[in-house]
Motif scaffolding. Structure first.
Motif, PDB file in Angstrom:
ATOM      1  N   ALA A 253      33.767 -22.963  13.028  1.00 33.86           N
ATOM      2  CA  ALA A 253      34.479 -21.793  13.435  1.00 33.86           C
ATOM      3  C   ALA A 253      33.383 -20.807  14.183  1.00 33.86           C
ATOM      4  CB  ALA A 253      35.219 -20.953  12.338  1.00 33.86           C
ATOM      5  N   SER A 254      32.733 -21.147  15.131  1.00 29.53           N
ATOM      6  CA  SER A 254      31.666 -20.236  15.564  1.00 29.53           C
ATOM      7  C   SER A 254      32.293 -19.027  16.383  1.00 29.53           C
ATOM      8  CB  SER A 254      31.026 -21.188  16.585  1.00 29.53           C
ATOM      9  OG  SER A 254      30.177 -22.079  16.336  1.00 29.53           O
ATOM     10  N   ARG A 255      31.876 -17.937  16.121  1.00 26.84           N
ATOM     11  CA  ARG A 255      32.006 -16.652  17.015  1.00 26.84           C
ATOM     12  C   ARG A 255      31.742 -16.648  18.307  1.00 26.84           C
ATOM     13  NH1 ARG A 255      31.241 -15.211  11.248  1.00 26.84           N
ATOM     14  NH2 ARG A 255      33.115 -14.215  10.401  1.00 26.84           N
ATOM     15  N   TYR A 256      30.745 -17.266  18.568  1.00 28.35           N
ATOM     16  CA  TYR A 256      30.270 -17.521  19.907  1.00 28.35           C
ATOM     17  C   TYR A 256      29.345 -18.617  20.081  1.00 28.35           C
ATOM     18  CZ  TYR A 256      28.702 -16.436  24.873  1.00 28.35           C
ATOM     19  OH  TYR A 256      28.384 -16.660  26.249  1.00 28.35           O
ATOM     20  N   GLU A 257      29.534 -19.417  21.401  1.00 30.58           N
ATOM     21  CA  GLU A 257      28.652 -20.339  21.725  1.00 30.58           C
ATOM     22  C   GLU A 257      28.337 -20.343  23.093  1.00 30.58           C
ATOM     23  OE1 GLU A 257      27.055 -22.516  19.857  1.00 30.58           O
ATOM     24  OE2 GLU A 257      28.142 -22.648  17.943  1.00 30.58           O
ATOM     25  N   GLY A 258      26.931 -20.527  23.471  1.00 30.53           N
ATOM     26  CA  GLY A 258      26.503 -20.563  24.907  1.00 30.53           C
ATOM     27  C   GLY A 258      26.971 -21.908  25.543  1.00 30.53           C
ATOM     28  N   TYR A 259      26.948 -22.794  24.682  1.00 31.63           N
ATOM     29  CA  TYR A 259      27.460 -24.155  25.145  1.00 31.63           C
ATOM     30  C   TYR A 259      28.100 -24.900  23.842  1.00 31.63           C
ATOM     31  CZ  TYR A 259      28.070 -29.002  26.471  1.00 31.63           C
ATOM     32  OH  TYR A 259      28.319 -30.270  26.863  1.00 31.63           O
ATOM     33  N   GLY A 260      27.549 -25.463  22.704  1.00 33.05           N
ATOM     34  CA  GLY A 260      27.951 -25.994  21.707  1.00 33.05           C
ATOM     35  C   GLY A 260      27.719 -27.363  21.646  1.00 33.05           C
ATOM     36  N   MET A 261      26.393 -27.614  21.449  1.00 37.33           N
ATOM     37  CA  MET A 261      26.139 -29.098  21.553  1.00 37.33           C
ATOM     38  C   MET A 261      26.746 -29.920  20.600  1.00 37.33           C
ATOM     39  SD  MET A 261      21.990 -29.166  22.776  1.00 37.33           S
ATOM     40  CE  MET A 261      21.841 -30.631  22.116  1.00 37.33           C
ATOM     41  N   VAL A 262      27.028 -29.370  19.454  1.00 36.33           N
ATOM     42  CA  VAL A 262      27.592 -30.012  18.213  1.00 36.33           C
ATOM     43  C   VAL A 262      28.911 -30.401  18.539  1.00 36.33           C
ATOM     44  CG1 VAL A 262      28.214 -27.974  16.938  1.00 36.33           C
ATOM     45  CG2 VAL A 262      27.409 -29.968  15.757  1.00 36.33           C
ATOM     46  N   PHE A 263      29.514 -29.636  19.208  1.00 39.13           N
ATOM     47  CA  PHE A 263      31.009 -30.147  19.802  1.00 39.13           C
ATOM     48  C   PHE A 263      30.884 -31.257  20.355  1.00 39.13           C
ATOM     49  CE2 PHE A 263      31.458 -25.466  18.792  1.00 39.13           C
ATOM     50  CZ  PHE A 263      32.917 -25.476  17.739  1.00 39.13           C
ATOM     51  N   ALA A 264      30.033 -31.454  21.392  1.00 41.65           N
ATOM     52  CA  ALA A 264      29.811 -32.590  22.383  1.00 41.65           C
ATOM     53  C   ALA A 264      29.375 -33.764  21.496  1.00 41.65           C
ATOM     54  CB  ALA A 264      28.788 -32.210  23.294  1.00 41.65           C
ATOM     55  N   GLU A 265      28.618 -33.440  20.418  1.00 41.39           N
ATOM     56  CA  GLU A 265      28.240 -34.622  19.835  1.00 41.39           C
ATOM     57  C   GLU A 265      29.463 -35.248  18.860  1.00 41.39           C
ATOM     58  OE1 GLU A 265      23.684 -33.477  18.886  1.00 41.39           O
ATOM     59  OE2 GLU A 265      25.198 -32.757  17.473  1.00 41.39           O
ATOM     60  N   ALA A 266      30.564 -34.391  18.486  1.00 41.09           N
ATOM     61  CA  ALA A 266      31.442 -34.661  17.792  1.00 41.09           C
ATOM     62  C   ALA A 266      32.338 -35.402  18.692  1.00 41.09           C
ATOM     63  CB  ALA A 266      32.297 -33.537  17.319  1.00 41.09           C
ATOM     64  N   LEU A 267      32.498 -34.988  19.939  1.00 42.30           N
ATOM     65  CA  LEU A 267      33.379 -35.729  21.048  1.00 42.30           C
ATOM     66  C   LEU A 267      32.721 -37.127  21.172  1.00 42.30           C
ATOM     67  CD1 LEU A 267      33.868 -33.130  23.725  1.00 42.30           C
ATOM     68  CD2 LEU A 267      35.588 -33.753  22.027  1.00 42.30           C
ATOM     69  N   ALA A 268      31.648 -37.195  21.342  1.00 40.44           N
ATOM     70  CA  ALA A 268      30.664 -38.654  21.571  1.00 40.44           C
ATOM     71  C   ALA A 268      30.957 -39.309  20.511  1.00 40.44           C
ATOM     72  CB  ALA A 268      29.165 -38.163  21.864  1.00 40.44           C
ATOM     73  N   GLN A 269      31.271 -39.208  19.085  1.00 40.08           N
ATOM     74  CA  GLN A 269      31.577 -40.096  18.025  1.00 40.08           C
ATOM     75  C   GLN A 269      33.058 -40.021  17.608  1.00 40.08           C
ATOM     76  OE1 GLN A 269      27.405 -39.163  16.085  1.00 40.08           O
ATOM     77  NE2 GLN A 269      28.494 -40.869  15.006  1.00 40.08           N
ATOM     78  N   GLY A 270      33.776 -39.521  18.536  1.00 40.43           N
ATOM     79  CA  GLY A 270      35.124 -39.563  18.279  1.00 40.43           C
ATOM     80  C   GLY A 270      35.906 -38.888  17.308  1.00 40.43           C
ATOM     81  N   LEU A 271      35.443 -37.678  17.057  1.00 37.71           N
ATOM     82  CA  LEU A 271      36.017 -36.988  16.018  1.00 37.71           C
ATOM     83  C   LEU A 271      37.101 -35.735  16.739  1.00 37.71           C
ATOM     84  CD1 LEU A 271      33.105 -36.311  13.340  1.00 37.71           C
ATOM     85  CD2 LEU A 271      35.153 -37.664  13.333  1.00 37.71           C
ATOM     86  N   PRO A 272      38.110 -35.671  15.862  1.00 40.49           N
ATOM     87  CA  PRO A 272      39.179 -34.676  16.462  1.00 40.49           C
ATOM     88  C   PRO A 272      38.414 -33.182  15.827  1.00 40.49           C
ATOM     89  CG  PRO A 272      39.842 -35.591  14.415  1.00 40.49           C
ATOM     90  CD  PRO A 272      39.065 -36.327  14.756  1.00 40.49           C
ATOM     91  N   ILE A 273      38.679 -32.152  16.600  1.00 36.99           N
ATOM     92  CA  ILE A 273      38.044 -30.980  16.555  1.00 36.99           C
ATOM     93  C   ILE A 273      38.856 -29.848  16.208  1.00 36.99           C
ATOM     94  CG2 ILE A 273      36.558 -29.253  17.636  1.00 36.99           C
ATOM     95  CD1 ILE A 273      35.375 -31.492  19.106  1.00 36.99           C
ATOM     96  N   VAL A 274      38.340 -29.093  15.449  1.00 37.55           N
ATOM     97  CA  VAL A 274      39.091 -27.596  15.154  1.00 37.55           C
ATOM     98  C   VAL A 274      37.899 -26.555  15.144  1.00 37.55           C
ATOM     99  CG1 VAL A 274      40.262 -25.811  13.518  1.00 37.55           C
ATOM    100  CG2 VAL A 274      40.773 -28.392  13.446  1.00 37.55           C
ATOM    101  N   GLY A 275      38.075 -25.765  16.218  1.00 41.05           N
ATOM    102  CA  GLY A 275      36.948 -24.593  16.707  1.00 41.05           C
ATOM    103  C   GLY A 275      37.692 -23.474  17.066  1.00 41.05           C
ATOM    104  N   CYS A 276      36.836 -22.655  17.582  1.00 39.44           N
ATOM    105  CA  CYS A 276      37.565 -21.182  18.136  1.00 39.44           C
ATOM    106  C   CYS A 276      37.114 -21.083  19.626  1.00 39.44           C
ATOM    107  CB  CYS A 276      36.652 -20.134  17.585  1.00 39.44           C
ATOM    108  SG  CYS A 276      37.028 -20.190  15.580  1.00 39.44           S
ATOM    109  N   ALA A 277      38.065 -20.497  20.451  1.00 35.50           N
ATOM    110  CA  ALA A 277      38.089 -20.305  21.883  1.00 35.50           C
ATOM    111  C   ALA A 277      37.086 -19.125  21.947  1.00 35.50           C
ATOM    112  CB  ALA A 277      39.266 -20.154  22.297  1.00 35.50           C
ATOM    113  N   ALA A 278      35.950 -19.280  22.059  1.00 31.06           N
ATOM    114  CA  ALA A 278      34.862 -18.407  21.898  1.00 31.06           C
ATOM    115  C   ALA A 278      33.628 -18.919  22.846  1.00 31.06           C
ATOM    116  CB  ALA A 278      34.286 -18.063  20.605  1.00 31.06           C
ATOM    117  N   GLY A 279      33.129 -18.176  23.580  1.00 35.05           N
ATOM    118  CA  GLY A 279      31.923 -18.543  24.642  1.00 35.05           C
ATOM    119  C   GLY A 279      32.685 -19.936  25.407  1.00 35.05           C
ATOM    120  N   ALA A 280      31.439 -20.767  25.337  1.00 36.27           N
ATOM    121  CA  ALA A 280      31.709 -21.924  26.168  1.00 36.27           C
ATOM    122  C   ALA A 280      32.518 -23.203  25.381  1.00 36.27           C
ATOM    123  CB  ALA A 280      30.363 -22.519  26.688  1.00 36.27           C
TER     124      ALA A 280
END
Length: 347
Positions: A253-280
């Motif tokens: 639930a990041s309040r801001y991300e300049g990119y968010g590498m960990v979200f990309a890592e989750a995609l790469a390993q095929g995980l559905p994501i819940v996050g916040c529409a914040a930053g990048a």
């Protein structure tokens, strides 16, 4: 043409955050394609150094040979405005901005204004600026008076990793991020309190040492929630791939991300994501792969998590979409090639 580069950064390059991870991987990848990279730690205390720490960092730069090509991580460079002005004619200064310092969560308005002014001055002294997302590029152009042509976007690379095969019972919700306020773990925990009627476990991975006050507050929040047997603060993990491989859902639930590498890592390993529409984050996570809700909204975060927990078909469809998006991410060699071109132009 020389391929000598000094890569300057604050503190310890082995610090387990996304920004330092980017620095480590870029250094290694630049070396692989022929650059002679000399790492240079500017010391501790950034982005809030004491006068002595700031003076010591400036002295390190002043002692570099004239015409040295120096790439400086923005976590330090953003508050080295006086040094940048002094050294700009002597050194070939490039900046690497993960996200502007003034956008850190929890700052007072006066602090934000001061940091933004100092970083704007520092960035004006550079020959070029590398950023990790188009969102940060737009921010620098709009609010830091940086010409668009001076900015290069080099999004983080990704290593091949096995897709998660987890079909847990109960489902495992994974969150990865240092225990700082900006990462929004308090929002995740508050959301999980609203889902106590469902079956799930949650594992929160991240260093507790960077912000001890936030870490202690999260521990108290978990105890008060009565979910201490279901929510684990696992501490720092050097290699998160095994964490992703055994999880069913990624939630941060990041309040801001300049990119968010960990979200990309989750995609790469095929995980559905819940996050916040914040930053990048919306730039990284496609709508097909997850739910992005407003920041600081535990109720909305809980609603999104509930859908993934109660609708296995939605979870599977988003996992498939995540894997598809993750397969399209660049390699670290791709990222280094972009940076290399910029450095060559500046040298």
């Amino acid at each position: 043409m020389s391929r000598d580069l000094i890569f300057a950064y604050p503190g310890d390059i082995e610090t387990r955050t996304g920004g330092y991870g980017y620095d480590r991987r870029v250094i290694a990848a630049l070396r692989d394609i022929g650059w002679n990279v000399e790492p240079l730690s500017l010391g501790e205390g950034f982005p809030n150094p004491s006068a002595a720490q700031l003076e010591a960092a400036g002295r390190m730069l002043s002692e570099l040979p004239e015409s040295s090509l120096v790439l400086i991580d923005g976590l330090a460079f953003g508050v080295m405005d006086e040094c940048a002005v002094r050294e700009a004619k002597r050194l070939k200064i490039m900046a690497l901005v993960h996200h502007p310092l003034a956008l850190e969560t929890g700052l007072e308005h006066r602090q934000q204004k001061t940091l933004a002014s100092r970083e704007k001055t520092a960035l004006a002294q550079t020959r070029g600026i590398i950023v990790t997302s188009h969102t940060t590029a737009a921010e620098l152009s709009a609010n830091y008076a940086v010409p668009a042509e001076k900015i290069t976007v080099a999004i983080p690379g990704m290593d091949p990793a096995p897709l998660s095969k987890a079909r847990g019972e109960p489902p495992l919700i994974l969150s990865i991020g240092t225990l700082t306020r900006r990462k929004g773990h308090d929002v995740l925990i508050a959301a999980l309190e609203k889902l106590s009627d469902l079956s799930w476990d949650c594992r929160i991975v991240g260093s507790r040492t960077l912000d001890p006050d936030t870490s202690a507050a999260l521990e108290r929040q978990i105890i008060q929630s009565g979910l201490g047997d279901r929510i684990e603060l696992a501490g720092q993990i050097d290699d998160p791939r095994n964490e992703f491989s055994r999880a069913d859902i990624f939630a941060l639930a990041s309040r801001y991300e300049g990119y968010g590498m960990v979200f990309a890592e989750a995609l790469a390993q095929g995980l559905p994501i819940v996050g916040c529409a914040a930053g990048a984050v919306p730039e990284v996570v496609p709508r097909s792969a997850g739910f992005l809700v407003p920041p600081d909204d535990p109720k909305a975060f809980a609603v999104a998590l509930r859908r993934l927990l109660e609708e296995p078909e939605t979870r599977i469809a988003m996992a498939d979409a995540a894997a598809t998006a993750g397969a399209k991410l660049p390699s670290w060699r791709d990222t280094a090639a972009i940076i290399s071109d910029v450095l060559e132009a500046a040298s």
